[in-house]
Write a protein that holds these residues in place. Structure first.
Motif, mmCIF file in Angstrom:
data_model
loop_
_atom_site.group_PDB
_atom_site.id
_atom_site.type_symbol
_atom_site.label_atom_id
_atom_site.label_comp_id
_atom_site.label_asym_id
_atom_site.label_seq_id
_atom_site.Cartn_x
_atom_site.Cartn_y
_atom_site.Cartn_z
ATOM 1 N N ILE A 353 0.844 -1.201 0.000
ATOM 2 C CA ILE A 353 0.000 0.000 0.000
ATOM 3 C C ILE A 353 0.878 1.250 0.000
ATOM 4 N N ASP A 354 1.959 1.229 0.794
ATOM 5 C CA ASP A 354 2.904 2.347 0.794
ATOM 6 C C ASP A 354 3.497 2.575 -0.590
ATOM 7 N N MET A 355 3.618 1.509 -1.365
ATOM 8 C CA MET A 355 4.186 1.610 -2.710
ATOM 9 C C MET A 355 3.154 2.082 -3.738
ATOM 10 N N GLY A 356 1.894 2.219 -3.306
ATOM 11 C CA GLY A 356 0.854 2.709 -4.204
ATOM 12 C C GLY A 356 -0.132 1.662 -4.666
ATOM 13 N N ALA A 357 -0.007 0.422 -4.152
ATOM 14 C CA ALA A 357 -0.953 -0.628 -4.539
ATOM 15 C C ALA A 357 -2.321 -0.342 -3.932
ATOM 16 N N GLN A 358 -3.373 -0.744 -4.650
ATOM 17 C CA GLN A 358 -4.743 -0.572 -4.171
ATOM 18 C C GLN A 358 -5.199 -1.883 -3.535
ATOM 19 N N ALA A 367 -7.788 -10.165 1.793
ATOM 20 C CA ALA A 367 -7.421 -8.875 1.221
ATOM 21 C C ALA A 367 -8.005 -8.776 -0.185
ATOM 22 N N THR A 368 -8.579 -7.632 -0.493
ATOM 23 C CA THR A 368 -9.090 -7.371 -1.838
ATOM 24 C C THR A 368 -8.087 -6.492 -2.571
ATOM 25 N N VAL A 369 -7.714 -6.910 -3.784
ATOM 26 C CA VAL A 369 -6.722 -6.194 -4.582
ATOM 27 C C VAL A 369 -7.387 -5.668 -5.848
ATOM 28 N N ILE A 370 -7.240 -4.383 -6.083
ATOM 29 C CA ILE A 370 -7.727 -3.762 -7.327
ATOM 30 C C ILE A 370 -6.497 -3.422 -8.162
ATOM 31 N N GLY A 371 -6.364 -4.078 -9.286
ATOM 32 C CA GLY A 371 -5.143 -3.945 -10.080
ATOM 33 C C GLY A 371 -5.036 -2.631 -10.824
ATOM 34 N N HIS A 372 -3.790 -2.176 -11.006
ATOM 35 C CA HIS A 372 -3.508 -0.933 -11.751
ATOM 36 C C HIS A 372 -3.467 -1.144 -13.260
ATOM 37 N N CYS A 377 2.717 2.829 -11.877
ATOM 38 C CA CYS A 377 3.783 1.978 -11.361
ATOM 39 C C CYS A 377 3.831 2.077 -9.841
ATOM 40 N N LEU A 378 4.245 1.012 -9.207
ATOM 41 C CA LEU A 378 4.493 1.075 -7.779
ATOM 42 C C LEU A 378 5.690 1.987 -7.511
ATOM 43 N N GLU A 402 9.158 1.977 -9.630
ATOM 44 C CA GLU A 402 10.009 3.064 -10.108
ATOM 45 C C GLU A 402 10.983 3.451 -9.007
ATOM 46 N N GLY A 403 12.279 3.459 -9.320
ATOM 47 C CA GLY A 403 13.269 3.848 -8.335
ATOM 48 C C GLY A 403 13.947 2.661 -7.691
#
Length: 438
Positions: A353-358, A367-372, A377-378, A402-403
């Protein structure tokens, strides 16, 4: 303490061969205690957990000879039972979850077994009741010193019996099978685990002179024998590594061929990745994953959100749910990941989540995951590996981000994956192992 510095955004290309199966190795190595004769085991993965168990066997008095990089011979003529009461034995066992499977072979052959409370992954409550209830059914007496957290099991004349296991525990089934192979009479184990690695153990024991039928089913029948002899055994490739590499290739939009996977022993794993929209080809005993910029998660027939859950074999192994979860973060669509077995195994998602994942962490098990769909990018971040499988999931996330990300506590990853940085760097990844600099 070493860390990984992972520069994201590099696609992989080439071929990789999975290591020998970690979970099978732990069972097979413990089984070498069942005979005073020579047992040769091949395709042993040089990973932390396995090397620690080999060293523990050596300290117990087993003669260990390295025949090749991945092959060892074991000869357990005598066991030093005084060593089993030492602080060194306690310390070595508490670092290794698989050490609990030493009790079954010791009980069968010597009539007594000692083990401190074993260590391993911190992924929630992992009870040992199934193991010790099984031993008691065979006629052993069980004692647990709460203050010292030390188990002792004693049974000089084990007798075959019928037992219905309270759970289809893989290590529990393996431990009970090893205890029962030299018990007098017939032992019936219902609700037994039937994973390929448990099947491998039973086949090896039969080559040593055991009489086990019902292999690959959840009903095992064991006719006790007087003694077991030596044999040679080759471990299967690690299905968790195979699944990790499939997910890694898909999430990093890479082209990868995974060699010698023992496809027939992968069970439902390939089909579950197909439900995630990941394309692959079976080429003989290899799996080829072509480069694909998008993968779309299926829905159920009524259009409802897909659920991927662990289950006893031939269901999906819980060790791969962390991989499915991280791969879903860049899929097209949504999925509910349901980790039924361990209540702490999904807690690493806060790092994603900190990396930007939903991701919505519904409770300790879901856990429910909504894909990008790769639209976003994370982001690179600093994170800590809480267990073997979550550690590799975080590594996969870092490789696609990224990074430059930092992963701490990589000893957890080393427990289950041999030279993972070197092997992936050979395919185009940029992973640097360095001393931690806080």
């Amino acid at each position: 303490m070493a860390v990984f510095k992972v520069e994201g955004g590099h696609r992989l290309r080439g071929e990789i061969t999975p290591q020998g199966a970690k979970n099978e190795a732990l069972q097979i190595l413990c089984a070498t205690l069942l005979t005073p004769q020579r047992v040769v085991v091949r395709n042993i993965p040089r990973i932390l957990d396995v090397m620690q168990l080999i060293e523990l066997l050596r300290c117990m008095g087993v003669e260990v000879e390295q025949l090749a990089e991945d092959a060892y011979a074991f000869c357990a003529r005598d066991i030093d039972f005084e060593y089993l009461k030492s602080d060194d034995y306690r310390q070595r066992c508490t670092r290794l979850r698989g050490s609990v499977m030493l009790i079954g072979p010791m009980l069968a052959r010597f009539g007594v077994g000692y083990i401190p409370k074993p260590g391993g992954d911190k992924i929630g409550r992992r009870r040992l009741d199934t193991h010790f209830l099984g031993f008691q059914k065979l006629g052993a007496k069980f004692n647990f010193d709460i203050a010292d957290e030390f188990f002792m099991v004693e049974g000089r004349e084990l007798k075959g019996t019928y037992m219905l296991l309270d759970e289809a525990s893989v290590t529990g089934t393996a431990n009970i099978v090893m205890a029962a192979v030299m018990a007098k009479g017939r032992t019936t184990i219902y609700n037994a685990a039937c994973e390929p690695y448990l099947q491998q153990l039973c086949k090896m024991l039969n080559r040593m002179g055991a009489k086990i039928s019902g292999i690959a089913s959840n009903l095992l029948e064991i006719e006790g024998v007087e003694a077991l002899g030596g044999t040679e055994h080759r471990l299967l490739p690690d299905m968790i590594e195979v699944g990790s590499f499939i997910g890694m290739a898909a999430m990093n939009r890479s082209e990868l061929t995974i060699k010698d996977v023992s496809f027939e022993n992968l069970g439902i794993i390939p089909a579950q990745f197909a439900r995630m929209g990941i394309r692959f080809e079976q080429r003989g005993d290899d799996i080829h994953i072509p480069q694909q910029d998008h993968y779309s998660i299926d829905t159920f027939l009524d259009g409802s959100i897909m659920t991927i859950a662990d289950a006893p074999w031939p269901g999906l192994t819980p060790d791969l749910l962390s991989i499915f979860l991280v791969v879903a973060t860049q899929a097209n669509g949504a999925v509910l990941i349901h980790q039924k077995m361990f209540e702490s195994r999904l807690f690493f998602v806060d790092k994603l989540i900190d990396m930007g994942a939903q991701i919505i962490l519904c409770d300790p098990h879901r856990a429910t995951v909504i894909g990008h769909d790769h639209r976003l990018c994370l982001r690179a971040t600093r994170m800590t590996s809480p267990d073997i499988r979550a550690g590799v999931a975080l590594l996969i996330a870092a490789m696609s981000a990224e990074g430059v990300s930092t992963i701490q506590n990589i000893d957890q990853i080393d427990r289950g994956y041999k030279d993972i940085d070197g092997r992936l760097n050979a395919l185009g990844a940029k992973i640097t192992r360095i001393d931690d600099c806080k």
